[in-house]
Write a protein that holds these residues in place. Structure first.
Motif, PDB file in Angstrom:
ATOM      1  N   ASN A 134      -6.729 -38.995 -16.028  1.00 34.53           N
ATOM      2  CA  ASN A 134      -7.878 -39.027 -16.906  1.00 34.53           C
ATOM      3  C   ASN A 134      -7.421 -39.953 -18.201  1.00 34.53           C
ATOM      4  N   GLU A 157     -12.195 -33.388 -21.721  1.00 33.90           N
ATOM      5  CA  GLU A 157     -11.518 -32.927 -20.489  1.00 33.90           C
ATOM      6  C   GLU A 157     -10.106 -32.896 -20.290  1.00 33.90           C
ATOM      7  N   ASP A 190     -11.455 -31.150  -9.486  1.00 36.12           N
ATOM      8  CA  ASP A 190     -10.338 -31.667 -10.459  1.00 36.12           C
ATOM      9  C   ASP A 190     -10.013 -32.950 -10.097  1.00 36.12           C
ATOM     10  N   ARG A 199     -11.468 -35.299  -8.280  1.00 40.19           N
ATOM     11  CA  ARG A 199     -12.352 -36.199  -8.247  1.00 40.19           C
ATOM     12  C   ARG A 199     -12.909 -36.546  -9.814  1.00 40.19           C
ATOM     13  N   ALA A 200     -12.690 -35.369 -10.466  1.00 39.15           N
ATOM     14  CA  ALA A 200     -13.077 -35.575 -11.898  1.00 39.15           C
ATOM     15  C   ALA A 200     -12.230 -36.621 -12.767  1.00 39.15           C
ATOM     16  N   LYS A 221     -14.656 -37.404 -21.850  1.00 39.27           N
ATOM     17  CA  LYS A 221     -13.187 -37.753 -21.060  1.00 39.27           C
ATOM     18  C   LYS A 221     -12.112 -36.990 -21.790  1.00 39.27           C
TER      19      LYS A 221
END
Length: 430
Positions: free
Chosen positions: A216, A252, A300, A302-303, A249
Motif C-alpha cells: 500500500n 487504508e 486484502d 487485491r486491495a 489509500k
C-alpha cells in the motif's frame, strides 16, 4: 522388630540365669539384664537416622549382656540398607558375623539347663521341670556346630535382606531421578515448542500485515508521484479525485498499521503470559481456513495492489479439522507474503482444492521478474525443490515443519522459468 528383639533377649537371659542361685551377685546381674531387655528393642527405632551408631550399640549390647544376636542382625540389615560404600558393608558384615557367632556359641557352651540350643536337642518331657534329668539327643560337639551353622545362616539372611532393601531403594531413587529428568526434559521441550509456536505465529501475522503495508505504501508513493507530475495539467475536479484516492489509500494504510500494532500486542501478551499462549494459539475463525477468512485474505491482497489470479475448489470445508485448516490458511498467507516481499508487482497465481478425496492442496506461484508471465501449474510443478530456494528465512522452513508434523508434504523452489512456487498437500482430517 522391637517386640521380636526384646522377646529373644528376654528368652536368652532367662535361660542363662538358670545356673545361678538367687542369692548370688551374678543372679542380680541377670535380673538387671532382664529389665534392660524390656527396653532394648527400642534401640532399633534409631536405625533410620543413625544406622551406624545403632549397629555398633547393638553389637556392644549383645556381647556385654547375655542376649540373642537378633538385635545386632536387625541393626546390621538396617545399616546395609542405608549405607552404600563397600568399606562400611564389609566391616559391618565381619562385625555382625563375629557378634552372631559369639552369642550363639556362648549359648551352646552353657550347661544344658541354661542353654536354648541344648533345649532344642533335649528329649521331650525330660528335665528338672519334669522331675528327671535332662536327656540329650546329641553330643555337645554337634550342638556347637549346629549353633555355628545357624549363626552363619542368620548372618546370610540379615546381609541379603539389607542388600535387597538397599538395591530396591537405589532402584527407586534412580527411577525418581529418571522421572524428574524426563519431567524436566518434557517441560523444556514443551517450552521450546511453545516458543516455536509463538515465533511462527508472530511471523505469520506480522510478516503478512507488514507486507500489505509495504504494498500500500508503494501504491501511495506511485499515486503521489503521478499527482506531482500531472498537477499542472489537471483541473480542480481531477485534483480533488486524485487527492481523494490518496486519502483513501492513506486511511487504508492507517488501518493496516493499527491492525499490525494489535497483532504485535497480541504476540507480546503471549510472551508475557505463556500459560495463556496455548489458548491464544488455538485456531480461530480468523486464523483457520474458512470461506470468510479466505475472502478476507484475498481481498486484502487485491486491495493492496496485488495482481492475483485464483482457482478455488472447496467442498465440505466446514468438516475440515481446524488445526489442519489453520495450517492451510498459513500456507496461503505465507505464499502471498513471500510474493509481495520478493516479487512486488508480479502476478500471483493461487490454486486451492479442498475436499475429502484430495485433502487440502494449495499452490502459490509467481515469476521473480515482473515482466515474465506466470507459468502454468502443470509446467512448473515437476521442477520444484526446497533445497534450491533462496527465500527460506524463518517462514518457509517453519511452514514446512508444521506441514510435516501434520503428515503432509511441502515443496518450494524455482522452476526452469525462474518462477517461485510453494506447493503443499495436507491430508483430510475431520
Amino acid at each position: 522388630m522391637v517386640v521380636c528383639a526384646g522377646f529373644m533377649c528376654l528368652a536368652q537371659t532367662a535361660f542363662a540365669a538358670q545356673r545361678f542361685g538367687q542369692d548370688s551377685a551374678v543372679y542380680v546381674w541377670m535380673v538387671f539384664c532382664m529389665l534392660v531387655a524390656f527396653a532394648i528393642g527400642f534401640l532399633l527405632l534409631a536405625r533410620s537416622r543413625y544406622p551406624r551408631a545403632t549397629f555398633v550399640a547393638a553389637c556392644v549390647v549383645v556381647l556385654v549382656f547375655p542376649y540373642d544376636p537378633i538385635l545386632a542382625l536387625m541393626a546390621l540389615t538396617a545399616l546395609l540398607a542405608r549405607r552404600n560404600d563397600m568399606k562400611t558393608t564389609v566391616r559391618a558384615i565381619v562385625a555382625g558375623g563375629f557378634v552372631t557367632l559369639a552369642a550363639q556359641v556362648r549359648d551352646a557352651l552353657r550347661p544344658p539347663e541354661a542353654s536354648i540350643w541344648h533345649m532344642v536337642f533335649a528329649k521331650p518331657d525330660t528335665g528338672s521341670q519334669y522331675g528327671t534329668d535332662l536327656i540329650m539327643l546329641a553330643d555337645d560337639r554337634t550342638i556347637v556346630i549346629t549353633a555355628i551353622v545357624a549363626a552363619l545362616l542368620e548372618l546370610a539372611i540379615a546381609t541379603l535382606a539389607g542388600l535387597h532393601i538397599r538395591s530396591r531403594a537405589l532402584a527407586s531413587l534412580a527411577t525418581a531421578k529418571a522421572d524428574a529428568q524426563v519431567a524436566q526434559l518434557k517441560t523444556t521441550i514443551d517450552s521450546q515448542q511453545l516458543a516455536d509456536a509463538i515465533a511462527a505465529e508472530a511471523h505469520d501475522m506480522l510478516a503478512h500485515s507488514l507486507s500489505l503495508l509495504a504494498l500500500n505504501a508503494s501504491a501511495l508513493q506511485a499515486e503521489s508521484k503521478k499527482l506531482a507530475a500531472e498537477a499542472g495539467s489537471l483541473d480542480a475536479g481531477q485534483l480533488a479525485g486524485q487527492a481523494s484516492r490518496i486519502a483513501d489509500k492513506t486511511e487504508e494504510i492507517r488501518k493496516q498499521a493499527a491492525g499490525a500494532l494489535d497483532e504485535a500486542h497480541s504476540v507480546i501478551d503471549m510472551l508475557r503470559h505463556p500459560e495463556q499462549a496455548k489458548a491464544q494459539l488455538a485456531p480461530s475463525d480468523e486464523t483457520s481456513l474458512t470461506r470468510e477468512s479466505l475472502d478476507a485474505l484475498l481481498g486484502d491482497a487485491r486491495a493492496a495492489g496485488m495482481r492475483l489470479n485464483t482457482w478455488i475448489d472447496i467442498q465440505q470445508l466446514g468438516q475440515l479439522n481446524r488445526e489442519t485448516g489453520k495450517i492451510a490458511y498459513r500456507v496461503l498467507q505465507e505464499g502471498l507474503t513471500n510474493a509481495s516481499r520478493h516479487a512486488p508487482g508480479a502476478p500471483v497465481s493461487l490454486e486451492l482444492t479442498v475436499n475429502p478425496t484430495v485433502g487440502v492442496h494449495a499452490h502459490v506461484s509467481n515469476p521473480t521478474n515482473p515482466s515474465v508471465p506466470a507459468a502454468s501449474a502443470d509446467a512448473t510443478r515437476p521442477a520444484m525443490d526446497s533445497k534450491n530456494a533462496f527465500r527460506t528465512g524463518a517462514g518457509l522452513p517453519g511452514l514446512a515443519e508444521r506441514v510435516r508434523q501434520a503428515e503432509g508434504t511441502c515443496r518450494f523452489g524455482f522452476d526452469a522459468r525462474h518462477a517461485f512456487h510453494v506447493d503443499v498437500q495436507l491430508p483430510w482430517v475431520e
